[in-house]
Design a protein around this motif. Structure first.
Motif, PDB file in Angstrom:
ATOM      1  N   THR A  98       0.826  -0.697   0.066  1.00 25.03           N
ATOM      2  CA  THR A  98      -0.014   0.251   0.190  1.00 25.03           C
ATOM      3  C   THR A  98       1.177   1.424  -0.017  1.00 25.03           C
ATOM      4  O   THR A  98       0.507   2.176  -0.725  1.00 25.03           O
ATOM      5  N   SER A 135       1.151   4.120  -3.302  1.00 20.73           N
ATOM      6  CA  SER A 135       0.904   5.669  -2.348  1.00 20.73           C
ATOM      7  C   SER A 135       2.327   6.324  -3.376  1.00 20.73           C
ATOM      8  O   SER A 135       1.286   7.325  -3.929  1.00 20.73           O
ATOM      9  N   ARG A 191      -4.274   7.024  -7.324  1.00 24.25           N
ATOM     10  CA  ARG A 191      -5.528   6.709  -6.124  1.00 24.25           C
ATOM     11  C   ARG A 191      -5.057   4.888  -5.348  1.00 24.25           C
ATOM     12  O   ARG A 191      -5.116   4.133  -6.565  1.00 24.25           O
ATOM     13  N   LEU A 250      -6.765   2.130  -2.850  1.00 23.79           N
ATOM     14  CA  LEU A 250      -7.481   1.598  -1.438  1.00 23.79           C
ATOM     15  C   LEU A 250      -6.946   0.381  -1.252  1.00 23.79           C
ATOM     16  O   LEU A 250      -6.584  -0.973  -1.757  1.00 23.79           O
ATOM     17  N   SER A 253      -4.752   1.830   8.814  1.00 27.79           N
ATOM     18  CA  SER A 253      -5.710   3.259   8.281  1.00 27.79           C
ATOM     19  C   SER A 253      -4.436   4.740   9.858  1.00 27.79           C
ATOM     20  O   SER A 253      -4.058   5.135   9.833  1.00 27.79           O
ATOM     21  N   THR A 271      -2.369   7.257   8.379  1.00 23.43           N
ATOM     22  CA  THR A 271      -2.254   9.297   8.677  1.00 23.43           C
ATOM     23  C   THR A 271      -0.844   9.179   9.365  1.00 23.43           C
ATOM     24  O   THR A 271      -1.467  10.581   8.766  1.00 23.43           O
ATOM     25  N   ASP A 331      -1.453  10.725   1.570  1.00 22.60           N
ATOM     26  CA  ASP A 331      -3.592  11.523   1.445  1.00 22.60           C
ATOM     27  C   ASP A 331      -4.160  10.721  -0.265  1.00 22.60           C
ATOM     28  O   ASP A 331      -5.345  10.902   0.257  1.00 22.60           O
ATOM     29  N   ASN A 332      -3.008  10.072  -0.855  1.00 22.99           N
ATOM     30  CA  ASN A 332      -4.114   9.048  -2.213  1.00 22.99           C
ATOM     31  C   ASN A 332      -4.357   8.053  -1.326  1.00 22.99           C
ATOM     32  O   ASN A 332      -4.716   7.225  -2.862  1.00 22.99           O
ATOM     33  N   SER A 335      -6.987   5.355   0.375  1.00 18.45           N
ATOM     34  CA  SER A 335      -8.072   4.989   1.060  1.00 18.45           C
ATOM     35  C   SER A 335      -7.785   3.284   1.758  1.00 18.45           C
ATOM     36  O   SER A 335      -7.698   2.735   1.223  1.00 18.45           O
ATOM     37  N   VAL A 336      -8.865   2.992   2.904  1.00 15.35           N
ATOM     38  CA  VAL A 336      -9.379   1.551   3.266  1.00 15.35           C
ATOM     39  C   VAL A 336     -10.721   1.148   2.639  1.00 15.35           C
ATOM     40  O   VAL A 336     -11.770   1.817   3.250  1.00 15.35           O
ATOM     41  N   LYS A 337     -10.642   0.136   2.925  1.00 11.33           N
ATOM     42  CA  LYS A 337     -11.863  -1.082   2.076  1.00 11.33           C
ATOM     43  C   LYS A 337     -12.194  -2.656   3.415  1.00 11.33           C
ATOM     44  O   LYS A 337     -10.900  -2.836   3.281  1.00 11.33           O
TER      45      LYS A 337
END
Length: 242
Positions: free
Chosen positions: A88, A92, A100, A102, A115, A119, A124-125, A127-129
């Motif tokens: 990840t 990024s 982006r 995910l 997460s 942070t 900033d690019n 996201s998590v799922k």
């Protein structure tokens, strides 16, 4: 193993679909129930990491895999089974501000820890799922590449999982799988079995090459057919010596 040898073995692995007994069906989620179970063992999830990040970077694993997968700035990439985020964070950096990433996993505590890392490292690019064993819950027509690194053998519902994953790829998107060439119960996936299961779900194997630096092989697939009706899916026979 050459791609020709893998493809030659795919037809030998296809076999008639055995429907589940009512007793087995009741133990599965409603979303998985319409799909056949895989005819193979499923490896348990024993760790959120395959190896240490330092050891993997020493052999240039992520850079090599991302190069082979053709991942470039501006792309949108899904990291399935992201774990602690080794790929990840490197994805990024590779896709940059215009791209982006995910990161998906099925374990809530893993997603929470990842997460916090995202942070902390100000990615900033990314996201998590939180996904499910039978469905990664990805947005439709969204990804140039979907990566599954050392996790395919842990998918308990591969036919349901791939059926739900398929629409998330863009028209020219590719599915990338990295795994070890050993039986699934030994935390690997024989390439012929992988190709067979993906073929049954409308994918075509484009390339499979050894990748010792990544602990196994690299396989690249494209979606070439519509998703099959769940009741028509033909399972792949499994023998541990494959």
């Amino acid at each position: 193993m050459s791609m020709r040898a893998v493809l030659a073995g795919v037809l030998a692995l296809l076999t008639a679909c055995d429907r589940l007994s009512p007793g087995n069906e009741t133990e599965r989620s409603p979303a998985a129930a319409p799909f056949p179970l895989a005819d193979r063992p499923v490896a348990p999830i024993v760790s959120t990491r395959w190896s240490s990040e330092e050891a993997r970077d020493r052999v240039n694993e992520a850079e090599d895999i991302m190069d082979r997968a053709g991942i470039r700035p501006g792309m949108t990439v899904a990291d399935i089974g992201a774990g602690e985020g080794y790929y990840t964070v490197r994805l990024s950096a590779r896709v940059g501000k215009s791209g982006r990433v995910l990161a998906e996993d099925i374990m809530p505590e893993v997603i929470e820890a990842l997460s916090r890392r995202i942070t902390r490292e100000k990615l900033d690019n990314v996201s998590v799922k939180l996904g499910a064993p039978e469905d990664p819950r990805l947005p439709v027509n969204s990804f140039d590449r979907i990566l599954m690194v050392h996790m395919y053998h842990e998918i308990a519902e591969p036919y349901a999982f791939l059926w739900h994953l398929s629409p998330a790829l863009k028209k020219d998107g590719e599915l990338i799988v990295v795994d070890s060439n050993r039986p699934t119960e030994q935390h690997g996936t024989p390439p012929r079995l992988l190709a067979c299961e993906l073929t049954a779900m409308g994918f075509r194997l484009e390339e499979v090459i050894p990748k010792p630096s990544a602990g196994g092989y690299f396989a690249r697939f494209r979606r070439i057919a519509a998703r099959p009706d769940p009741s028509s899916i033909v399972t792949c026979a499994y023998r541990s010596e494959n």
